[in-house]
Design a protein around this motif. Structure first.
Motif, short mmCIF file in Angstrom:
data_model
loop_
_atom_site.label_atom_id
_atom_site.label_comp_id
_atom_site.label_asym_id
_atom_site.label_seq_id
_atom_site.Cartn_x
_atom_site.Cartn_y
_atom_site.Cartn_z
N VAL A 92 -26.49 64.89 23.34
CA VAL A 92 -26.18 63.57 23.11
C VAL A 92 -24.58 63.31 23.30
O VAL A 92 -23.82 64.15 22.86
N ASP A 93 -24.29 62.12 23.99
CA ASP A 93 -23.05 62.02 24.41
C ASP A 93 -22.74 60.52 24.00
O ASP A 93 -23.74 59.64 24.21
N ASP A 94 -21.31 60.17 23.86
CA ASP A 94 -21.19 58.70 23.84
C ASP A 94 -21.15 57.70 25.09
O ASP A 94 -21.92 56.85 25.42
N VAL A 95 -20.39 58.27 26.36
CA VAL A 95 -20.46 57.53 27.38
C VAL A 95 -20.77 58.30 28.32
O VAL A 95 -20.39 59.58 28.75
N LEU A 96 -21.46 58.06 29.58
CA LEU A 96 -21.88 58.83 30.84
C LEU A 96 -21.13 58.04 31.74
O LEU A 96 -21.33 56.86 32.06
N PHE A 97 -20.26 58.97 32.54
CA PHE A 97 -19.68 58.23 33.56
C PHE A 97 -19.97 59.15 34.78
O PHE A 97 -20.75 58.87 35.46
N SER A 98 -18.81 60.10 35.10
CA SER A 98 -19.05 60.60 36.38
C SER A 98 -20.48 61.90 36.44
O SER A 98 -20.96 62.12 37.37
N GLY A 99 -20.66 62.28 35.15
CA GLY A 99 -21.61 63.25 35.14
C GLY A 99 -21.17 64.63 34.91
O GLY A 99 -21.93 65.67 34.43
N ARG A 125 -28.93 62.11 35.33
CA ARG A 125 -29.43 60.72 34.69
C ARG A 125 -29.96 60.69 33.49
O ARG A 125 -30.58 61.79 33.03
N PRO A 126 -29.47 59.92 32.83
CA PRO A 126 -29.89 60.34 31.22
C PRO A 126 -31.55 59.80 31.06
O PRO A 126 -32.20 58.95 31.74
N ARG A 173 -33.01 67.22 27.63
CA ARG A 173 -33.06 65.70 28.00
C ARG A 173 -31.63 65.43 27.62
O ARG A 173 -30.96 66.20 26.96
N LEU A 174 -31.46 64.01 27.92
CA LEU A 174 -30.02 63.36 27.58
C LEU A 174 -30.14 62.17 27.23
O LEU A 174 -30.76 61.33 27.69
N ALA A 175 -29.49 62.13 26.14
CA ALA A 175 -29.24 60.77 25.25
C ALA A 175 -27.71 60.38 25.44
O ALA A 175 -27.01 60.96 24.86
N ILE A 176 -27.67 58.80 25.87
CA ILE A 176 -26.34 58.56 25.92
C ILE A 176 -26.28 57.20 25.27
O ILE A 176 -27.41 56.46 25.32
#
Length: 187
Positions: free
Chosen positions: A103-110, A145-146, A130-133
């Protein structure tokens, strides 16, 4: 000269986005079994804790939440050497065989997520990751990709997306865009 700033998500928008993400995680996992949430410091940890509470409310089962510090796994330490490591807190029982939701707040460059995957590899072997953004702003430099997104927020590279959460930012929940800024300072 002040930088133009606009609020794109207010507290109610963030709450709605997290509620939707919690439901999507439960649906994707077919319940809360073998699920662990790991937040990436700083705000990802708070978001993971909020999601854990929501998933328990909706799914009827407690879901452990922890934190995963990625500082020493980053590939930009030479550019930003002043990063302070945060503690990694893996829930009891570890991650082996579990479905781990980063879990992260902002996905930018990866690049933070790539670092998180490297950090996870040193801790154990999850069944799936899995990724939650909360905010996906685009501009990926890596093929990441989230799985769960609160808000897709197209932005210019020269803009800065700021997430403020009440736990760490004085009682305020909001997402703002500031810009333009220097290209190297965007988050």
């Amino acid at each position: 000269m002040s930088t133009p700033r606009r609020t794109v998500l207010h507290d109610a928008d963030i709450a709605r986005a997290l509620t939707r993400i919690a439901h999507e995680i439960l649906e994707s996992n077919r319940g809360a079994d073998d699920l662990i949430l790991l937040g990436i410091p700083t705000r990802g940890v708070n978001l993971a804790q909020r999601l854990s509470t929501l998933i328990e409310r909706f799914g009827g089962a407690a879901v452990p939440a922890g934190s995963l510090d990625v500082t020493m796994y980053r590939d930009d330490l030479a550019k930003h050497p002043t990063r302070t490591p945060s503690p990694t807190a893996i829930p009891a029982g570890g991650i082996d065989g579990k479905v781990v939701v980063l879990v992260d707040d902002v996905l930018f460059s990866g690049r933070s997520i790539r670092a998180a995957l490297d950090a996870l590899n040193d801790i154990g072997r999850p069944a799936a990751v899995r990724l939650a953004i909360l905010v996906d702003r685009g501009h990926r430099e890596l093929p990441i990709r989230p799985d769960f997104v609160g808000k897709n927020l197209p932005s210019a590279r020269s803009e800065r997306v700021n997430v403020r959460l009440s736990e760490v930012d004085g009682g305020v929940d909001e997402v703002t865009i500031e810009g333009p800024t220097n290209e190297g300072d965007a988050a």
